[in-house]
Design a protein around this motif. Structure first.
Motif, mmCIF file in Angstrom:
data_model
loop_
_atom_site.group_PDB
_atom_site.id
_atom_site.type_symbol
_atom_site.label_atom_id
_atom_site.label_comp_id
_atom_site.label_asym_id
_atom_site.label_seq_id
_atom_site.Cartn_x
_atom_site.Cartn_y
_atom_site.Cartn_z
ATOM 1 N N LYS A 51 -24.216 -3.030 -26.671
ATOM 2 C CA LYS A 51 -23.339 -2.141 -27.437
ATOM 3 C C LYS A 51 -22.882 -0.982 -26.548
ATOM 4 C CE LYS A 51 -25.025 -2.996 -32.142
ATOM 5 N NZ LYS A 51 -25.712 -2.423 -33.321
ATOM 6 N N VAL A 52 -21.574 -0.747 -26.538
ATOM 7 C CA VAL A 52 -20.999 0.337 -25.744
ATOM 8 C C VAL A 52 -20.989 1.613 -26.578
ATOM 9 C CG1 VAL A 52 -18.924 1.174 -24.583
ATOM 10 C CG2 VAL A 52 -19.561 -1.230 -24.421
ATOM 11 N N THR A 53 -21.456 2.694 -25.978
ATOM 12 C CA THR A 53 -21.374 3.990 -26.643
ATOM 13 C C THR A 53 -20.016 4.599 -26.334
ATOM 14 O OG1 THR A 53 -23.749 4.334 -26.369
ATOM 15 C CG2 THR A 53 -22.408 6.282 -26.847
ATOM 16 N N ARG A 54 -19.149 4.614 -27.320
ATOM 17 C CA ARG A 54 -17.853 5.266 -27.121
ATOM 18 C C ARG A 54 -18.051 6.772 -27.207
ATOM 19 N NH1 ARG A 54 -12.869 3.162 -26.842
ATOM 20 N NH2 ARG A 54 -12.644 0.912 -27.083
ATOM 21 N N HIS A 55 -17.489 7.483 -26.266
ATOM 22 C CA HIS A 55 -17.686 8.929 -26.196
ATOM 23 C C HIS A 55 -16.710 9.620 -27.152
ATOM 24 C CE1 HIS A 55 -20.401 8.615 -22.695
ATOM 25 N NE2 HIS A 55 -19.704 7.512 -22.476
ATOM 26 N N VAL B 270 -10.247 -0.743 -17.061
ATOM 27 C CA VAL B 270 -10.722 -1.514 -18.218
ATOM 28 C C VAL B 270 -12.009 -0.886 -18.758
ATOM 29 C CG1 VAL B 270 -11.666 -3.742 -18.958
ATOM 30 C CG2 VAL B 270 -9.620 -3.673 -17.520
ATOM 31 N N ILE B 271 -12.905 -0.496 -17.848
ATOM 32 C CA ILE B 271 -14.169 0.141 -18.244
ATOM 33 C C ILE B 271 -13.904 1.484 -18.916
ATOM 34 C CG2 ILE B 271 -16.233 1.263 -17.298
ATOM 35 C CD1 ILE B 271 -16.314 -1.070 -15.233
ATOM 36 N N ILE B 272 -12.998 2.274 -18.347
ATOM 37 C CA ILE B 272 -12.651 3.578 -18.928
ATOM 38 C C ILE B 272 -12.095 3.396 -20.339
ATOM 39 C CG2 ILE B 272 -10.999 5.492 -18.753
ATOM 40 C CD1 ILE B 272 -11.365 5.279 -15.665
ATOM 41 N N GLU B 273 -11.214 2.410 -20.509
ATOM 42 C CA GLU B 273 -10.618 2.168 -21.826
ATOM 43 C C GLU B 273 -11.670 1.806 -22.863
ATOM 44 O OE1 GLU B 273 -8.971 0.354 -25.225
ATOM 45 O OE2 GLU B 273 -10.164 -0.770 -23.769
ATOM 46 N N ARG B 274 -12.718 1.103 -22.439
ATOM 47 C CA ARG B 274 -13.788 0.721 -23.367
ATOM 48 C C ARG B 274 -14.655 1.924 -23.757
ATOM 49 N NH1 ARG B 274 -14.824 -4.502 -24.258
ATOM 50 N NH2 ARG B 274 -17.008 -4.071 -24.731
#
Length: 673
Positions: A457-461, A481-485
């Protein structure tokens, strides 16, 4: 005495009075806080048993402390304004009226009392657009009540220092070129200058842009990209105080020295400083559970400059590309069948068969990332048991159940999974080492981070509501792509394709709309303000650039000096350094590699004391002589620049020369080896 000087005296007097009143208010608040603390400790034992009085007292104390902090911030702003209360004014007649109104523009609003008509308008106020966007004649600005139209009768510009008028003159041009040239011809400093006195019309349009979610500024070297971005942040903070605070803004900056170089801008503009971080530092923190250490971008650049390994360079480029992302997505689809070995789970009479777990894993929880999915299945199992039994599962039992579910994964080690991927695509695998001995090459850092984002799970800031990305051309497709996620917020993205840290320039705006969505606006800035005409023309010839405009500020011709050795070059350069009271503030000796920088710095240290070396671990930019590589100098500027260039066959050589040349404000010396 001129009108401007009279007004300066009047405003200075009013500022002093308001500061005196504010000091009295601050003292009252301090006394209130002291009294509240004293009351609390004297009466704590007698407060009501339910804690209502205790709570009320604490809230009142917090409220007073916060008020005191706001008063202190206000005091700091007004103290700064005492030095230079305003820098421009506009005489304006509203459409249909006869009386002229004069608006004085400064770094902040100031009025005789709260709610009164300002004596000075903040440079970000709607009416201040008249000063930046129009000459004499018909003009308009957007106010909360609509478009306000009228005529500018005159515009004045001022330079005030230490509360004294240095000069003032009427200007029928937008930010007069003479003023601009004076500002640009000043010596370099160890901090970026704010540009509120000289904001140009095209810059002002970017600063005041509130419509576009993603704003991309593609600007030539010296076009003021970073200053514009920071002034834009100050503008947005001013106009959206309810929803946007300094803590909601993050700058992805190239290094710590650059962060130090720009750190004062927002406080100078009346705002608190914002968070700054490099993407490499973030990646390192995210991968601490995968490897003990990671290389950074500077390691990679040094490898590429040295031309260590053509195959490694080819791997690196592929692993940062759109092709890698496509390959990784294909691998992740196949990974589902390879990663899990389903088994029955039993706990105190309750059983889940392997085929039931399989169905939940692939159907009920298919939207959850693969390595987080089994936790969801486990939670379903424990919730079902607690509902049926009517009691909670003890924590130690929960850990036992979790271990049973987690054991169905063949591995949860991202390093191992990444090696499976490399093997499948025929690339060299990473060494089989325990976590504490793993050091990730830079080529593998972001591929591994991408896999982690996709498998867990990605923690969106969500606390970050505006992201600033500087030096955009140095980020790869995969990194975007990583920054956008990670971030779904508004963005200001800036850079210069001609300054790509690579053998070739790269225009990332070609793929950014695909990665960040179609709501992307790109603005080109082709006017340079930094260099003299002689330096700008020399730099543009190196890069083969055409159509670049620059302020017509002339200076010394670029000097090319033949040298027999590095020592000879250093001695000849040192003979031309002019620092101190009769000269400049900063000089830079720029080379291509870290090893060259160390050798050169050691030699200079035997001759001069005012020398500092900047590398990846540095965090401060100092006056005097700076020795560093071209890639660490990006974003900085110096009065004098001395380029120590050799290895002309190196693919980086043209980029090296161009980046070095564009760092120079007044003098450029090319020490040919």
């Amino acid at each position: 005495m001129s009108i401007g000087t009279e007004y300066l005296d009047y405003v200075t007097e009013q500022l002093a009075l308001r500061l005196k009143e504010l000091d009295a208010t601050i003292q009252d608040v301090r006394e209130d806080i002291a009294g509240m603390n004293e009351y609390y400790w004297e009466n704590y034992a007698e407060m009501d048993e339910y804690g209502y009085e205790n709570y009320d007292n604490q809230q009142a104390l917090i409220s007073q402390v916060n008020a005191g902090q706001e008063y202190q911030k206000q005091r700091h702003r007004w103290e700064k304004m005492l030095d230079s209360p305003f820098f421009g004014s506009v005489d304006f007649v509203y459409e249909g009226e006869e009386e002229t109104e004069t608006f004085y523009i400064g770094i902040g609003n100031f009025a005789r009392k709260r709610g009164a008509v300002p004596l000075i308008y903040d440079w970000r106020a709607p009416v201040s657009g008249l000063f930046y966007d129009y000459d004499k004649g018909a003009a308009a600005y957007e106010a909360p009540g609509g478009t306000m139209r009228g005529e500018i009768l005159s515009k004045w510009q001022y330079k005030i220092r230490g509360g004294r008028m240095v000069y003032e003159f009427e200007s029928d041009m937008k930010i007069d070129d003479d003023i601009l040239k004076q500002e640009l011809s000043a010596n370099s400093d160890v901090q970026l200058k704010n540009i509120v006195r000289t904001i140009q019309k095209e810059q002002n349009a970017i600063i005041r842009n509130t419509r576009d979610k993603v704003l991309i500024i593609q600007g030539t070297a010296g076009s003021g990209k970073t200053s514009i971005a920071l002034h834009r942040i100050a503008y947005l903070l001013y106009h959206d105080r309810e929803n946007l605070k300094s803590s909601n803004i993050l700058v992805l900056s190239p290094n710590s020295v650059f962060s130090d170089y720009i750190s004062h801008i927002l406080p100078e503009l009346g705002e608190e400083n914002i968070q700054e971080m490099s993407l490499d530092l973030f990646a390192y923190r995210e991968l601490k559970d995968v490897a003990s250490d990671c290389e950074d971008r500077w390691h990679q650049i040094e490898k590429q400059i040295r031309k260590d390994d053509a195959e490694a360079d080819r791997r690196y480029r592929w692993k940062q590309s759109a092709e890698f992302v496509e390959a990784a997505e294909g691998f992740l689809i196949e990974l589902e069948d390879r990663l899990v070995d389903f088994k029955d789970v039993r706990y105190k009479g309750m059983e889940k068969k392997a085929d039931e777990i399989l169905k939940m894993f692939y159907q009920r929880f298919q939207e959850i990332p693969l390595l987080s999915r089994m936790d969801a299945v486990m939670e379903y199992f424990t919730d079902e048991f607690e509902t049926l039994q009517g009691k909670d599962i003890p924590e130690e039992d929960r850990e036992f159940i979790r271990s049973r579910f987690q054991s169905m994964y063949v591995t949860t080690d991202l390093y191992v999974i990444y090696n499976w991927f490399l093997e499948e695509y025929g690339w060299q695998q990473l060494a089989d080492l325990p976590c504490e001995k793993r050091i990730l090459a830079y080529e593998d850092v972001y591929p591994l981070l991408y896999l982690k984002q996709r498998l867990l799970k990605v923690t969106r800031h969500k606390n970050i509501r505006h992201l600033v990305i500087d030096e955009m051309q140095d980020y790869s497709y995969l990194q975007y792509v990583i920054i956008e996620r990670m971030f779904s917020c508004r963005m200001t993205i800036l850079g210069d394709r001609a300054q790509t840290l690579d053998g070739l320039s790269r225009d990332v705006t070609a793929f950014l709309p695909k990665v960040l969505g179609k709501k992307v606006r790109k603005i080109e800035l082709n006017r340079s303000y930094r260099n003299t005409c002689e330096i700008a023309e020399y730099a543009n010839r190196i890069a083969g650039l055409e159509g670049i405009e620059y302020v017509k500020r002339h200076g010394r011709e670029v000097e090319e000096v033949r040298c027999a050795s590095v020592e000879d070059a250093a001695e000849k350069a040192l003979a031309q350094v002019r620092l101190g009271e009769d000269g400049y503030e900063t000089a830079a000796f720029l080379v291509m590699t870290e090893d060259e920088a160390r050798v050169l710095c050691k030699f200079i240290e035997t001759v001069r004391k005012d020398v500092s070396y900047i590398d990846r671990d540095s965090s401060v930019f100092r006056k005097g002589i700076t020795v560093t590589t071209f890639y660490m100098a990006k974003g900085l500027e110096f009065d004098q620049v001395f380029i120590f260039g050799r290895d002309r066959e190196n693919p980086f050589f043209r980029q090296f020369c161009y980046i070095c040349a564009t760092r120079a404000l007044h003098e450029l010396w090319v020490m040919e080896l």
